[in-house]
Design a protein around this motif. Structure first.
Motif, mmCIF file in Angstrom:
data_model
loop_
_atom_site.group_PDB
_atom_site.id
_atom_site.type_symbol
_atom_site.label_atom_id
_atom_site.label_comp_id
_atom_site.label_asym_id
_atom_site.label_seq_id
_atom_site.Cartn_x
_atom_site.Cartn_y
_atom_site.Cartn_z
ATOM 1 N N PHE A 10 -7.670 4.073 2.782
ATOM 2 C CA PHE A 10 -7.608 2.671 2.366
ATOM 3 C C PHE A 10 -7.361 2.590 0.849
ATOM 4 O O PHE A 10 -6.562 1.784 0.383
ATOM 5 N N PRO A 13 -3.559 4.755 0.030
ATOM 6 C CA PRO A 13 -2.734 4.842 1.235
ATOM 7 C C PRO A 13 -1.466 5.648 0.992
ATOM 8 O O PRO A 13 -0.857 5.547 -0.079
ATOM 9 N N VAL A 16 3.153 3.949 1.504
ATOM 10 C CA VAL A 16 3.304 2.494 1.441
ATOM 11 C C VAL A 16 4.706 2.181 0.939
ATOM 12 O O VAL A 16 5.191 2.836 0.025
ATOM 13 N N GLU A 18 8.876 0.393 1.756
ATOM 14 C CA GLU A 18 9.930 0.034 2.702
ATOM 15 C C GLU A 18 11.035 1.087 2.613
ATOM 16 O O GLU A 18 11.118 1.807 1.628
ATOM 17 N N ILE A 36 -1.096 -7.437 10.733
ATOM 18 C CA ILE A 36 0.324 -7.209 10.982
ATOM 19 C C ILE A 36 0.681 -5.849 10.381
ATOM 20 O O ILE A 36 0.319 -5.565 9.240
ATOM 21 N N ARG A 38 3.964 -3.052 9.820
ATOM 22 C CA ARG A 38 5.401 -2.829 9.893
ATOM 23 C C ARG A 38 5.669 -1.383 9.481
ATOM 24 O O ARG A 38 5.239 -0.956 8.408
ATOM 25 N N TYR A 40 8.596 1.665 8.974
ATOM 26 C CA TYR A 40 10.015 1.979 8.767
ATOM 27 C C TYR A 40 10.212 3.477 8.990
ATOM 28 O O TYR A 40 9.438 4.281 8.457
ATOM 29 N N LYS A 54 4.033 -1.158 5.748
ATOM 30 C CA LYS A 54 3.403 -2.291 5.059
ATOM 31 C C LYS A 54 2.427 -2.907 6.052
ATOM 32 O O LYS A 54 2.772 -3.093 7.225
ATOM 33 N N THR A 55 1.212 -3.216 5.591
ATOM 34 C CA THR A 55 0.206 -3.762 6.500
ATOM 35 C C THR A 55 -0.546 -4.909 5.860
ATOM 36 O O THR A 55 -0.970 -4.805 4.699
ATOM 37 N N PHE A 56 -0.699 -5.973 6.625
ATOM 38 C CA PHE A 56 -1.624 -7.065 6.285
ATOM 39 C C PHE A 56 -2.788 -6.884 7.234
ATOM 40 O O PHE A 56 -2.599 -6.922 8.449
ATOM 41 N N GLY A 57 -3.964 -6.606 6.709
ATOM 42 C CA GLY A 57 -5.097 -6.424 7.613
ATOM 43 C C GLY A 57 -6.295 -5.841 6.904
ATOM 44 O O GLY A 57 -6.298 -5.673 5.686
ATOM 45 N N CYS A 58 -7.304 -5.517 7.702
ATOM 46 C CA CYS A 58 -8.562 -5.028 7.162
ATOM 47 C C CYS A 58 -8.426 -3.580 6.703
ATOM 48 O O CYS A 58 -7.362 -2.969 6.824
ATOM 49 N N GLY A 59 -9.511 -3.018 6.222
ATOM 50 C CA GLY A 59 -9.512 -1.644 5.742
ATOM 51 C C GLY A 59 -9.053 -0.666 6.805
ATOM 52 O O GLY A 59 -8.267 0.244 6.526
ATOM 53 N N ILE A 62 -5.232 -0.798 7.378
ATOM 54 C CA ILE A 62 -4.482 -0.115 6.322
ATOM 55 C C ILE A 62 -4.629 1.404 6.463
ATOM 56 O O ILE A 62 -3.652 2.150 6.393
ATOM 57 N N GLU B 304 -5.952 -9.963 3.732
ATOM 58 C CA GLU B 304 -7.030 -10.114 4.706
ATOM 59 C C GLU B 304 -8.361 -9.909 3.985
ATOM 60 O O GLU B 304 -8.488 -9.056 3.102
ATOM 61 N N GLU B 306 -11.433 -8.699 4.684
ATOM 62 C CA GLU B 306 -12.243 -7.479 4.660
ATOM 63 C C GLU B 306 -11.673 -6.463 3.682
ATOM 64 O O GLU B 306 -12.408 -5.767 2.979
ATOM 65 N N ALA B 307 -10.344 -6.382 3.629
ATOM 66 C CA ALA B 307 -9.705 -5.458 2.686
ATOM 67 C C ALA B 307 -10.062 -5.861 1.252
ATOM 68 O O ALA B 307 -10.300 -5.012 0.385
ATOM 69 N N LEU B 310 -13.777 -4.790 0.607
ATOM 70 C CA LEU B 310 -13.899 -3.344 0.390
ATOM 71 C C LEU B 310 -13.416 -2.982 -1.006
ATOM 72 O O LEU B 310 -14.040 -2.181 -1.702
ATOM 73 N N CYS B 325 -12.597 -10.008 10.662
ATOM 74 C CA CYS B 325 -13.012 -8.622 10.579
ATOM 75 C C CYS B 325 -14.405 -8.462 10.015
ATOM 76 O O CYS B 325 -15.021 -7.426 10.149
ATOM 77 N N MET B 380 1.106 -4.266 -0.454
ATOM 78 C CA MET B 380 1.070 -3.580 0.838
ATOM 79 C C MET B 380 1.355 -4.528 1.995
ATOM 80 O O MET B 380 1.453 -4.098 3.132
ATOM 81 N N SER B 381 1.404 -5.834 1.708
ATOM 82 C CA SER B 381 1.419 -6.815 2.799
ATOM 83 C C SER B 381 2.831 -7.227 3.223
ATOM 84 O O SER B 381 3.604 -7.725 2.404
ATOM 85 N N PRO B 382 3.151 -7.022 4.500
ATOM 86 C CA PRO B 382 4.470 -7.464 4.975
ATOM 87 C C PRO B 382 4.614 -8.989 4.915
ATOM 88 O O PRO B 382 5.723 -9.503 4.773
#
Lengths: 143, 389
Positions: A10, A13, A16, A18, A36, A38, A40, A54-59, A62, B304, B306-307, B310, B325, B380-382
């Motif tokens: 996390f 990473p 990371v 494109e 989300i 993605r 490549y 590429k990620t949108f999301g929690c720990g 990622i 997001e 939670e990220a 952290l 999350c 990092m976010s699409p």
């Protein structure tokens, strides 16, 4: 709550970014659910020469993206097809049960990218090629 | 690295005066307040002192304060106790969509018993109006429960006006004031409030003690049966260490509230305007002015929650989020959704709650760190990429 490996991936990473002329791109998840991914792929002679995400999301989202890309980089398509969410989670020294969903997304994003590659190149989907359906599946109870 | 605690709405650090009172109740005044002997009499005296201190904080009479094990018990008792006492008169309850789960889940439990509950919607700031409450009242309405201040977004509800409507229609009015007590001036003597829940650990007392204010003449059923403690209305040996500490904390915060609120409001507004100006596409959640002095809640788009938490934690900063999350469910905060936020923006919410030990230097450090973290996560976010195309 997270293993040291999850926190490492996390915080730092791998892969990371494109790939402008990607051989295949896979996007899964949706913003409504909070994640989300993605992925490549740059594929040459059946080998995954480069991979970015590429990620949108929690720990966990990622970290699983990062680990999944690391596990397939330099591997053949056949090897990459064998990657499972369980293997990704194990490589991260485990994930909390509620976060197993994230590892499934990583597997799905990779396979979407592979499918995109097959389609773009007019190749038939190889025998045994399956994708998990992370968006509608409940997270497995335990690793 | 000095750690920064900005999660005071979750719980607070016990202040020295309260800790001292707790220690004394554990090691010196350790008798059972129900005992006849000197040890018991001393404990009883300490208990009644704490009751007077808590009563003074909210403008109640001493005998209107009933100690509980915390805010959730007080909410459960108020709702179930009132519903069960008045079910002969009617079975309809009015509350809001943004209440704490201690109220919402109690309402769900009452629905299973056959009570009907109306959950009022809120505006974009999380507010309900007295008019909305009045329109929702029916001949069989027995109770209205509206929180004094929202725990997530800090929005203050117009409880004085809502109480007046309830009084005019002869309906009991309960307010969950767990986040408000000690942080905004409340005077139940002057406000038409029949039942009020509070919790000590939100104002620098230890966890494990709270209270329900029950206005003189209001009858509700008991929740916990047993001994004759709390004048027969709440059984169980009193948790004197936590209660005595809550009393001291109440006395301290009552004395400093005005000055402290002015200080916190200034820091809060500095943090809000700093974040909004330094991080593009960030929005404030909750009311800009009608909010708790220590509450900051923002949504940072394309990230997001939670990220974010952290990353902040690794920088030594403790905060919280309404992201799914962090709630253990797939849906983000019910409060943010009720305010009309889209899911993806609710997932990126961040709550920073200031307290008595929060300093300007700490706010400055958050204003340095957070934009950096947001930038890293956005890279990092699409979603962020897509928004740039």
């Amino acid at each position: 709550m997270y293993s040291e490996k999850v926190m490492d991936h996390f915080t730092n990473p791998r892969n990371v970014g494109e790939i402008a002329d990607a051989s295949g791109v896979g996007t899964v998840g949706n913003a409504k659910c909070g994640d989300i991914m993605r992925i490549y792929l740059k594929i040459e002679n059946g080998i995954i020469e480069d991979v970015k995400f590429k990620t949108f999301g929690c720990g966990a989202a990622i970290a699983t993206s990062s680990m999944a890309t690391e596990m397939v980089k330099g591997k053949s398509i056949e090897e990459a097809m064998q990657l499972t969410n369980k293997a990704v989670a194990e490589a991260l020294d485990g994930l909390p049960p509620v976060k197993m969903h994230c590892s499934l997304l990583a597997e799905q994003a990779l396979k979407e990218a592979l499918e995109d590659y097959f389609t773009k190149n007019g190749l038939p989907l190889p025998e045994g090629f399956t994708k998990p359906d992370a968006e509608h599946e409940e997270a497995p109870e335990e690793l | 690295m000095e750690r920064i605690y900005l999660d005071n709405a979750a719980t607070t650090r016990v202040r020295p005066e309260a800790a001292e009172a707790a220690l004394r109740a554990m090691t010196e005044i350790y008798g059972n307040a129900s005992s006849v002997h000197a040890f018991g009499r001393e404990a009883k005296k300490a208990l009644e002192k704490a009751r007077a201190q808590v009563a003074a904080l909210i403008g109640a009479k001493k005998e209107e304060i009933y100690f509980t094990a915390g805010g959730s018990e007080a909410d459960n008792w108020a709702l179930k106790g009132a519903a069960h006492a008045l079910c002969g008169k009617g079975r309809h309850i009015v509350t809001t969509a943004v209440e704490h789960h201690a109220v919402l889940h109690t309402c769900k439990a009452l629905e299973k018993e056959g009570f009907e509950v109306t959950y009022l919607p809120v505006d974009e700031y999380g507010r309900v109006t007295a008019e909305q409450v009045e329109k929702a009242l029916r001949p069989d309405t027995i109770l209205v429960s509206v929180m004094a201040a929202n725990n997530e977004v800090g929005t203050l509800e117009p409880i004085a006006e809502i109480g007046a409507v309830c009084r005019a229609h002869n309906v009991l009015f309960h307010t969950d004031a767990v986040q408000a007590v000690g942080h905004v001036a409340l005077d139940v003597g002057a406000m038409p409030i029949d039942l009020l829940s509070l919790s000590g650990h939100k104002f620098y007392a230890p966890k494990g003690a709270g209270a329900l204010y029950i206005r003189t003449g209001v009858r509700i059923q008991n929740l916990i049966e047993g001994g004759a403690q709390e004048r027969g209305r709440r059984a169980g040996t009193e948790n004197l260490p936590a209660i005595a500490a809550m009393g001291e904390a109440a006395a301290c915060i009552a004395a400093e509230m005005e000055e402290e609120n002015a200080r916190l409001t200034r820091l809060r507004d500095k943090l809000i305007s700093g974040l909004l100006s330094r991080i593009p596409e960030t929005r404030l959640n909750g009311h800009p002015t009608q909010r708790l002095p220590g509450n900051v809640n923002v949504s940072i788009r394309y990230i997001e929650g939670e990220a974010l938490l952290l990353s902040l934690d690794m920088a030594g900063i403790a905060a919280s989020s309404g992201s799914a999350c962090t709630s253990g469910s797939l849906d983000p905060s019910h409060v943010l959704l009720a305010m009309g936020l889209p899911h993806e923006i609710a997932h990126g919410s961040l709550r920073l709650t200031l307290g008595r030990e929060t300093t300007e230097e700490e706010i400055d450090r958050v204003l340095e760190e957070l934009p950096r973290i947001a930038q890293r996560l956005r890279a990092m976010s699409p979603l962020y990429d897509d928004s740039r195309r």
